[in-house]
Write a protein that holds these residues in place. Structure first.
Motif, mmCIF file in Angstrom:
data_model
loop_
_atom_site.group_PDB
_atom_site.id
_atom_site.type_symbol
_atom_site.label_atom_id
_atom_site.label_comp_id
_atom_site.label_asym_id
_atom_site.label_seq_id
_atom_site.Cartn_x
_atom_site.Cartn_y
_atom_site.Cartn_z
ATOM 1 N N PHE A 172 0.831 -1.197 0.000
ATOM 2 C CA PHE A 172 0.000 0.000 0.000
ATOM 3 C C PHE A 172 0.870 1.254 0.000
ATOM 4 C CE2 PHE A 172 -2.925 -3.234 1.237
ATOM 5 C CZ PHE A 172 -4.157 -2.807 0.771
ATOM 6 N N PRO A 173 0.329 2.386 -0.452
ATOM 7 C CA PRO A 173 1.126 3.617 -0.508
ATOM 8 C C PRO A 173 1.616 4.048 0.876
ATOM 9 C CG PRO A 173 -0.873 3.840 -1.827
ATOM 10 C CD PRO A 173 -1.016 2.569 -1.045
ATOM 11 N N ASP A 174 2.826 4.573 0.932
ATOM 12 C CA ASP A 174 3.365 5.087 2.190
ATOM 13 C C ASP A 174 2.473 6.204 2.719
ATOM 14 O OD1 ASP A 174 5.528 3.379 1.942
ATOM 15 O OD2 ASP A 174 6.717 4.849 0.835
ATOM 16 N N GLY A 175 2.254 6.195 4.023
ATOM 17 C CA GLY A 175 1.438 7.229 4.646
ATOM 18 C C GLY A 175 -0.016 6.864 4.788
ATOM 19 N N ALA A 183 -14.286 11.608 -3.500
ATOM 20 C CA ALA A 183 -14.250 13.066 -3.365
ATOM 21 C C ALA A 183 -13.608 13.486 -2.049
ATOM 22 C CB ALA A 183 -15.662 13.638 -3.472
ATOM 23 N N THR A 184 -13.998 12.846 -0.948
ATOM 24 C CA THR A 184 -13.435 13.242 0.351
ATOM 25 C C THR A 184 -11.965 12.857 0.458
ATOM 26 O OG1 THR A 184 -14.188 11.178 1.398
ATOM 27 C CG2 THR A 184 -15.686 13.067 1.480
ATOM 28 N N VAL A 185 -11.599 11.744 -0.144
ATOM 29 C CA VAL A 185 -10.195 11.325 -0.124
ATOM 30 C C VAL A 185 -9.338 12.313 -0.905
ATOM 31 C CG1 VAL A 185 -8.582 9.569 -0.942
ATOM 32 C CG2 VAL A 185 -10.676 8.888 0.260
ATOM 33 N N ASN A 186 -9.797 12.718 -2.065
ATOM 34 C CA ASN A 186 -9.018 13.666 -2.874
ATOM 35 C C ASN A 186 -8.882 15.015 -2.177
ATOM 36 O OD1 ASN A 186 -8.457 11.925 -4.995
ATOM 37 N ND2 ASN A 186 -10.377 12.374 -6.050
ATOM 38 N N LYS A 187 -9.926 15.440 -1.477
ATOM 39 C CA LYS A 187 -9.860 16.701 -0.740
ATOM 40 C C LYS A 187 -8.788 16.638 0.355
ATOM 41 C CE LYS A 187 -12.780 17.648 2.499
ATOM 42 N NZ LYS A 187 -14.007 17.946 3.284
ATOM 43 N N GLU A 188 -8.692 15.493 1.003
ATOM 44 C CA GLU A 188 -7.747 15.346 2.113
ATOM 45 C C GLU A 188 -6.301 15.334 1.627
ATOM 46 O OE1 GLU A 188 -7.298 15.407 6.148
ATOM 47 O OE2 GLU A 188 -9.213 15.281 5.093
ATOM 48 N N LYS A 221 -1.528 8.515 -4.436
ATOM 49 C CA LYS A 221 -1.949 7.221 -4.966
ATOM 50 C C LYS A 221 -3.037 6.559 -4.118
ATOM 51 C CE LYS A 221 2.606 6.157 -7.002
ATOM 52 N NZ LYS A 221 3.342 7.368 -6.555
ATOM 53 N N ILE A 222 -3.309 7.091 -2.920
ATOM 54 C CA ILE A 222 -4.265 6.462 -2.003
ATOM 55 C C ILE A 222 -5.692 6.631 -2.523
ATOM 56 C CG2 ILE A 222 -5.247 6.563 0.327
ATOM 57 C CD1 ILE A 222 -2.469 7.379 1.330
ATOM 58 N N THR A 223 -6.454 5.550 -2.478
ATOM 59 C CA THR A 223 -7.855 5.568 -2.908
ATOM 60 C C THR A 223 -8.764 5.210 -1.737
ATOM 61 O OG1 THR A 223 -7.934 3.224 -3.516
ATOM 62 C CG2 THR A 223 -7.137 4.793 -5.204
ATOM 63 N N ALA A 224 -10.049 5.451 -1.910
ATOM 64 C CA ALA A 224 -11.022 5.060 -0.890
ATOM 65 C C ALA A 224 -10.998 3.554 -0.675
ATOM 66 C CB ALA A 224 -12.415 5.527 -1.296
ATOM 67 N N LEU A 255 -5.523 7.471 6.919
ATOM 68 C CA LEU A 255 -6.729 6.864 7.488
ATOM 69 C C LEU A 255 -7.105 7.525 8.806
ATOM 70 C CD1 LEU A 255 -8.874 4.663 7.463
ATOM 71 C CD2 LEU A 255 -7.152 3.030 8.231
ATOM 72 N N GLU A 256 -6.113 7.834 9.610
ATOM 73 C CA GLU A 256 -6.374 8.549 10.874
ATOM 74 C C GLU A 256 -7.117 9.859 10.614
ATOM 75 O OE1 GLU A 256 -4.293 11.949 13.021
ATOM 76 O OE2 GLU A 256 -2.857 10.331 12.754
ATOM 77 N N HIS A 257 -6.659 10.630 9.631
ATOM 78 C CA HIS A 257 -7.317 11.888 9.292
ATOM 79 C C HIS A 257 -8.753 11.666 8.842
ATOM 80 C CE1 HIS A 257 -4.254 15.301 8.924
ATOM 81 N NE2 HIS A 257 -3.610 14.319 9.536
#
Length: 429
Positions: free
Chosen positions: A62-65, A131-136, A182-185, A70-72
């Protein structure tokens, strides 16, 4: 059913149980305290970036970070933000991610029941969309860039990177701007479903509380939810960096007024399991106190010579799968800083013998700091390391400290030093 452990001399009692769904609950009532502090923790941090997702059979990198991301995201729900709910009941909330854990917490002087429900609900009810993931990503990207400009942070992770170049420990907890992009929902749900099962989590509540009543609230909340059966978590360990591959020194230039030097020592010895690991941690930490605390002969001599100043500090850490020490500070004489401290470390057995007369004083100082921490609900909760030391609490740490001998310290430091490798990371103007 709650089990009860009483520390008679301290006047403290710790209540523990494991719920039917696997959630470990630790309750520490503090008579006379007005504040209550709660921390819910999953045994999942930034180093857990390759694993077999729950319900699958193949490992995924999985992507670093992602743990920090996920915490956020857990605070944000479809129609509200968990911070707002805590605010309605007079609580302050926060969260943090470390190398091996992610924790969610609140402090309150009232409405404990309501705030516990908010904590349990928002952690156990994820909501992620594209949408919320991209905003973060933009928000966390700014946080990463802020730390990129922090010389102290860069010094620390530069040192870690020298000691653990093959292992994910060297990667910034928040990842990089490129990695979080690179992180997705779906990634977040995969990580969540793997590591946020109650059987991989613990909840510790400290302060003004009635143990039986508090447990009843927590149990009622959990009984309203359905979780799948507990499953073993398959983490994929990275190849260990051979001791011969640790770079002895690296120099970097940043916008700083004075040189920053960080000396790192990686332990290759095996840390004992359970509470014996806690004793090892305490013993090595006391050895560094004897060698380098601000009343030691070494500190005073180097301070008078302007080799170190008030910025100097040291630390010994044990993480899941890793342990290391750091000595760091600002100095106008980086070469002397390195040579002097390295000489002390190399001669540690003789240096400890020379400081033996100070052992009882240093030990009493450590006991005093620990007793002081016992008067803080935050410290009691935050110093609970879960499975790392067999479920030991800060009260167990005090018991270990009180029984520690100089011979114990000598033996532990000799073990660590014999199997350690050193690196130096220097930042120059």
């Amino acid at each position: 059913m709650l089990t009860k452990q009483t520390y008679t001399r301290l006047g403290e009692t710790v209540f523990q149980t494991t719920l039917a769904n696997g959630l470990k609950v630790i309750l520490v009532p503090k008579a006379g305290f007005h504040k209550t502090f709660a921390v819910m923790t999953t045994n999942y941090g930034s180093t857990d970036n390759e694993f077999v997702p729950r319900g699958q059979s193949q490992a995924v990198r999985f992507p670093d970070g992602i743990a920090h991301f996920l915490e956020h995201k857990l605070f944000e729900k479809e129609d509200h933000d968990a911070f707002d709910l805590f605010g309605q009941y007079g609580a302050s909330a926060n969260a943090f991610t470390s190398f091996t854990q992610t924790s969610y917490l609140f402090a309150t002087t009232s409405h404990l029941h309501e705030n516990l429900d908010i904590l349990l609900d928002f952690v156990q009810q994820p909501y992620f969309t594209a949408a919320t993931v991209n905003k973060e990503k933009g928000i966390i990207g700014q946080e990463i860039e802020m730390y990129d400009d922090d010389p102290g942070w860069q010094s620390y992770f530069g040192m870690i990177g020298q000691l653990y170049p093959r292992e994910p420990l060297h990667i910034d907890i928040a990842g990089t701007v490129d990695s979080i992009d690179k992180i997705t929902a779906d990634d977040l749900y995969a990580a969540y479903n793997t590591f946020y099962h109650p059987s991989n989590m613990n909840l510790i509540v400290v302060g003004q509380l009635d143990p039986e009543e508090t447990l009843a609230w927590i149990t009622a909340n959990q009984d309203q939810k359905t979780f799948g059966p507990s499953q073993p978590i398959e983490r994929i360990a990275s190849p260990q960096t051979p001791a011969t591959e640790i770079a002895p020194t690296t120099t970097r230039h940043l916008t700083v007024n004075r040189p920053k030097v960080s000396i790192g020592l990686r332990g290759y010895d095996e840390v004992p399991a359970g509470q014996a690991g806690l004793a090892y941690n305490v013993a090595v930490s006391l050895a560094f106190d004897l060698l380098f605390n601000d009343t030691s002969d070494n500190y005073l001599r180097l301070y008078d010579a302007n080799v170190i100043d008030d910025s100097f500090g040291y630390d010994f850490q044990i993480q899941r799968g890793a342990h290391f020490a750091q000595l760091a500070g600002d100095t106008d004489h980086p070469e002397s800083f390195v040579s002097e401290l390295t000489a002390i470390l190399t001669d540690a057995p003789a240096q400890l013998l020379a400081a033996q007369a100070q052992f009882e004083l240093v030990k009493r100082e450590a006991i005093g700091r620990t007793i002081g921490a016992i008067n803080s609900v935050e410290a009691i909760a935050n110093q609970y390391d879960g499975p790392l030391f067999g479920g030991a609490t800060i009260f167990d740490e005090l018991t270990v400290l009180e029984g520690m001998t100089f011979a114990d310290v000598q033996a532990a430091m000799a073990q660590f030093q014999a199997a350690s490798r050193q690196t130096v990371y220097t930042i120059l103007p």
